[in-house]
Scaffold this motif. Sequence first.
Motif, PDB file in Angstrom:
ATOM      1  N   ILE A 169       0.857  -1.190   0.000  1.00 21.51           N
ATOM      2  CA  ILE A 169       0.000   0.000   0.000  1.00 21.51           C
ATOM      3  C   ILE A 169       0.888   1.233   0.000  1.00 21.51           C
ATOM      4  CG2 ILE A 169      -1.700   1.320   1.315  1.00 21.51           C
ATOM      5  CD1 ILE A 169      -2.777  -1.310   2.404  1.00 21.51           C
ATOM      6  N   ASP A 170       0.674   2.102  -0.963  1.00 18.35           N
ATOM      7  CA  ASP A 170       1.471   3.318  -1.104  1.00 18.35           C
ATOM      8  C   ASP A 170       0.884   4.422  -0.230  1.00 18.35           C
ATOM      9  OD1 ASP A 170       3.388   5.135  -2.210  1.00 18.35           O
ATOM     10  OD2 ASP A 170       1.756   5.968  -3.423  1.00 18.35           O
ATOM     11  N   ILE A 171       1.724   5.069   0.586  1.00 19.74           N
ATOM     12  CA  ILE A 171       1.310   6.190   1.431  1.00 19.74           C
ATOM     13  C   ILE A 171       1.910   7.470   0.861  1.00 19.74           C
ATOM     14  CG2 ILE A 171       1.353   7.204   3.732  1.00 19.74           C
ATOM     15  CD1 ILE A 171       1.512   4.457   4.922  1.00 19.74           C
ATOM     16  N   HIS A 172       1.033   8.377   0.439  1.00 16.86           N
ATOM     17  CA  HIS A 172       1.460   9.628  -0.184  1.00 16.86           C
ATOM     18  C   HIS A 172       1.133  10.793   0.757  1.00 16.86           C
ATOM     19  CE1 HIS A 172       2.337  12.587  -3.234  1.00 16.86           C
ATOM     20  NE2 HIS A 172       1.134  13.112  -3.092  1.00 16.86           N
ATOM     21  N   ILE A 173       2.129  11.667   1.006  1.00 18.00           N
ATOM     22  CA  ILE A 173       1.965  12.797   1.919  1.00 18.00           C
ATOM     23  C   ILE A 173       2.122  14.106   1.161  1.00 18.00           C
ATOM     24  CG2 ILE A 173       2.841  13.937   3.999  1.00 18.00           C
ATOM     25  CD1 ILE A 173       3.917  11.267   4.933  1.00 18.00           C
ATOM     26  N   GLU A 174       1.135  14.998   1.334  1.00 18.69           N
ATOM     27  CA  GLU A 174       1.208  16.358   0.792  1.00 18.69           C
ATOM     28  C   GLU A 174       1.050  17.326   1.958  1.00 18.69           C
ATOM     29  OE1 GLU A 174      -1.432  17.279  -2.363  1.00 18.69           O
ATOM     30  OE2 GLU A 174      -1.047  15.412  -3.468  1.00 18.69           O
ATOM     31  N   CYS A 175       2.185  17.852   2.411  1.00 19.61           N
ATOM     32  CA  CYS A 175       2.152  18.748   3.575  1.00 19.61           C
ATOM     33  C   CYS A 175       3.277  19.752   3.479  1.00 19.61           C
ATOM     34  CB  CYS A 175       2.260  17.934   4.871  1.00 19.61           C
ATOM     35  SG  CYS A 175       2.284  18.954   6.360  1.00 19.61           S
ATOM     36  N   ASN A 176       2.926  21.018   3.551  1.00 22.65           N
ATOM     37  CA  ASN A 176       3.932  22.078   3.583  1.00 22.65           C
ATOM     38  C   ASN A 176       4.642  22.049   4.930  1.00 22.65           C
ATOM     39  OD1 ASN A 176       5.265  24.644   3.811  1.00 22.65           O
ATOM     40  ND2 ASN A 176       3.956  25.391   2.156  1.00 22.65           N
ATOM     41  N   HIS A 177       5.952  22.142   4.904  1.00 17.82           N
ATOM     42  CA  HIS A 177       6.725  22.084   6.151  1.00 17.82           C
ATOM     43  C   HIS A 177       6.435  23.275   7.059  1.00 17.82           C
ATOM     44  CE1 HIS A 177       9.499  18.658   5.302  1.00 17.82           C
ATOM     45  NE2 HIS A 177       9.121  18.914   4.062  1.00 17.82           N
ATOM     46  N   LEU A 178       5.852  24.341   6.530  1.00 19.15           N
ATOM     47  CA  LEU A 178       5.527  25.508   7.345  1.00 19.15           C
ATOM     48  C   LEU A 178       4.132  25.427   7.960  1.00 19.15           C
ATOM     49  CD1 LEU A 178       6.962  28.342   5.060  1.00 19.15           C
ATOM     50  CD2 LEU A 178       8.062  27.221   7.013  1.00 19.15           C
ATOM     51  N   THR A 179       3.353  24.419   7.578  1.00 15.71           N
ATOM     52  CA  THR A 179       1.990  24.275   8.107  1.00 15.71           C
ATOM     53  C   THR A 179       2.046  23.908   9.576  1.00 15.71           C
ATOM     54  OG1 THR A 179       1.169  23.568   5.948  1.00 15.71           O
ATOM     55  CG2 THR A 179      -0.194  23.064   7.865  1.00 15.71           C
ATOM     56  N   LYS A 180       1.345  24.704  10.393  1.00  6.10           N
ATOM     57  CA  LYS A 180       1.351  24.482  11.842  1.00  6.10           C
ATOM     58  C   LYS A 180      -0.070  24.420  12.379  1.00  6.10           C
ATOM     59  CE  LYS A 180       5.782  26.818  12.648  1.00  6.10           C
ATOM     60  NZ  LYS A 180       6.482  27.873  13.433  1.00  6.10           N
ATOM     61  N   ALA A 181      -0.184  23.897  13.592  1.00  5.89           N
ATOM     62  CA  ALA A 181      -1.466  23.853  14.294  1.00  5.89           C
ATOM     63  C   ALA A 181      -1.188  23.717  15.783  1.00  5.89           C
ATOM     64  CB  ALA A 181      -2.331  22.699  13.812  1.00  5.89           C
ATOM     65  N   ARG A 182      -2.144  24.126  16.592  1.00  8.84           N
ATOM     66  CA  ARG A 182      -2.000  23.978  18.037  1.00  8.84           C
ATOM     67  C   ARG A 182      -2.435  22.562  18.423  1.00  8.84           C
ATOM     68  NH1 ARG A 182      -1.200  26.980  22.390  1.00  8.84           N
ATOM     69  NH2 ARG A 182      -1.104  28.872  21.121  1.00  8.84           N
ATOM     70  N   HIS A 183      -1.483  21.757  18.847  1.00 13.89           N
ATOM     71  CA  HIS A 183      -1.793  20.371  19.198  1.00 13.89           C
ATOM     72  C   HIS A 183      -0.673  19.777  20.033  1.00 13.89           C
ATOM     73  CE1 HIS A 183       0.901  19.957  15.765  1.00 13.89           C
ATOM     74  NE2 HIS A 183       1.070  18.674  16.060  1.00 13.89           N
ATOM     75  N   ASP A 184      -0.991  18.641  20.635  1.00 10.14           N
ATOM     76  CA  ASP A 184      -0.003  17.850  21.357  1.00 10.14           C
ATOM     77  C   ASP A 184       0.572  16.846  20.366  1.00 10.14           C
ATOM     78  OD1 ASP A 184       1.097  15.568  22.812  1.00 10.14           O
ATOM     79  OD2 ASP A 184       0.285  16.485  24.619  1.00 10.14           O
ATOM     80  N   PRO A 185       1.832  16.969  19.974  1.00 10.64           N
ATOM     81  CA  PRO A 185       2.384  16.108  18.914  1.00 10.64           C
ATOM     82  C   PRO A 185       2.286  14.617  19.229  1.00 10.64           C
ATOM     83  CG  PRO A 185       3.844  17.963  19.334  1.00 10.64           C
ATOM     84  CD  PRO A 185       2.808  17.993  20.407  1.00 10.64           C
ATOM     85  N   GLN A 186       2.552  14.245  20.476  1.00  8.92           N
ATOM     86  CA  GLN A 186       2.552  12.819  20.823  1.00  8.92           C
ATOM     87  C   GLN A 186       1.162  12.214  20.694  1.00  8.92           C
ATOM     88  OE1 GLN A 186       4.123  11.944  24.704  1.00  8.92           O
ATOM     89  NE2 GLN A 186       3.529   9.792  24.620  1.00  8.92           N
ATOM     90  N   TRP A 187       0.166  12.866  21.331  1.00  5.81           N
ATOM     91  CA  TRP A 187      -1.179  12.292  21.325  1.00  5.81           C
ATOM     92  C   TRP A 187      -1.879  12.481  19.977  1.00  5.81           C
ATOM     93  CZ3 TRP A 187      -3.175   8.868  24.465  1.00  5.81           C
ATOM     94  CH2 TRP A 187      -2.585   8.700  25.717  1.00  5.81           C
ATOM     95  N   THR A 188      -1.587  13.565  19.292  1.00  8.99           N
ATOM     96  CA  THR A 188      -2.164  13.739  17.960  1.00  8.99           C
ATOM     97  C   THR A 188      -1.584  12.719  16.994  1.00  8.99           C
ATOM     98  OG1 THR A 188      -2.375  16.118  18.398  1.00  8.99           O
ATOM     99  CG2 THR A 188      -2.622  15.405  16.126  1.00  8.99           C
ATOM    100  N   SER A 189      -0.313  12.393  17.166  1.00 11.03           N
ATOM    101  CA  SER A 189       0.289  11.327  16.367  1.00 11.03           C
ATOM    102  C   SER A 189      -0.394   9.991  16.643  1.00 11.03           C
ATOM    103  CB  SER A 189       1.784  11.234  16.682  1.00 11.03           C
ATOM    104  OG  SER A 189       2.367  10.130  16.022  1.00 11.03           O
ATOM    105  N   GLU A 190      -0.761   9.773  17.907  1.00  9.51           N
ATOM    106  CA  GLU A 190      -1.498   8.556  18.281  1.00  9.51           C
ATOM    107  C   GLU A 190      -2.852   8.522  17.569  1.00  9.51           C
ATOM    108  OE1 GLU A 190      -2.344   5.036  20.565  1.00  9.51           O
ATOM    109  OE2 GLU A 190      -0.482   6.174  20.491  1.00  9.51           O
ATOM    110  N   ALA A 191      -3.542   9.667  17.556  1.00  7.23           N
ATOM    111  CA  ALA A 191      -4.843   9.741  16.895  1.00  7.23           C
ATOM    112  C   ALA A 191      -4.703   9.493  15.393  1.00  7.23           C
ATOM    113  CB  ALA A 191      -5.490  11.100  17.150  1.00  7.23           C
ATOM    114  N   LEU A 192      -3.695  10.101  14.793  1.00  6.46           N
ATOM    115  CA  LEU A 192      -3.465   9.931  13.361  1.00  6.46           C
ATOM    116  C   LEU A 192      -3.071   8.490  13.032  1.00  6.46           C
ATOM    117  CD1 LEU A 192      -3.401  11.403  10.668  1.00  6.46           C
ATOM    118  CD2 LEU A 192      -1.035  12.043  11.128  1.00  6.46           C
TER     119      LEU A 192
END
Length: 346
Positions: free
Chosen positions: A223-246
């Motif tokens: 399965i191919d995983i393709h990512i389109e994300c600007n490196h400057l894109t930000k959001a207010r979040h907890d990286p560890q737990w948001t990574s868990e959700a993702l």
Amino acid sequence: MSSSSSRQIHYSKRISLIFSAIFILLVFGYAGVVLFLQGDHPALPELTALFVSLMLVMGAAWNWSLRRQVTSFVDTLDEMVDRAIYGREKMTHFEENLLSSMEHKLLRYIEISKANEQNLETEKNRIKELISDISHQTKTPLSNIMIYSQLLAEVPELDEESRQLVSHIQSQSEKLEWLITSLVKMSRLETGMITLHSAVNPVIQTITRAVSHIYTRAESKQIDIHIECNHLTKARHDPQWTSEALFNLLENSVKYTEAGGKISIVTESNEMFTRIDVSDTGIGIPQDELKHIFKRFYRGHSAREYEGIGIGLYLTRKIISMQGGFITAVSEPGRGTKMSMFLPQI
């Protein structure tokens, strides 16, 4: 009740009684004068005009008095609420009046609320201890089972049937470990034992962390995983737990997508939210099931032939909502699913 408030209330009562007496005297006095004088008496129009003027003045004065009474009552009630909230001395003591009754009920309500809050805190601590005990008591024996089964699988003399049984033991042990870990996470999130530390962070790092945990499984299914994300894109979040959700979203995408499929992760930054779309070419979700997929332990009819217990999406929504965001889903059976996570900008 304080002396000033008590005097003001008693004064308002006396003013009301005086206005009532004057009103009654004016009405009966005017009626008596009209009966005494005849209808065509020349002084009657002047008396009528005087009576109307006096009634208007009385009405205005009475309205002013009522407004003062209401203001005094509201001020007294406000002070009473403040005293009750901060545990200061009662205002009314043992007086038998409306304010005293209200103060007594307010104090009872606050006492009950505090008792309930204390009971909830006690129950929360008990749950915390129970979760810690479950996590501790199950971790050691489960780890031993996994180690022993791994050692047993390495025995050269083991026949093929026994190796298959050992493989099943290992597989079921891993599922049990995942289940216990998920239940512990869910309980800690629901009881507020876990605090999320949200700050403005780049989302690409969060996405990369989640993808790294699922990449091996995706690769095994080609399965191919393709990512389109600007490196400057930000959001207010907890990286560890948001990574868990993702990760939970990606895990579902890999699980329900056939070999050779595709998963796309696309981000878009708006004025209020940063959106992260996770789209796949999997089996899809019927429209009548979309409103239920974020419920705890819910599994759709088409998903029951796959392994799982229905916690992942529930945990994902819980994690995102605790950070002030939300999640939506769009799907069509046979054509895949798109999950959209909305993370706040500020």
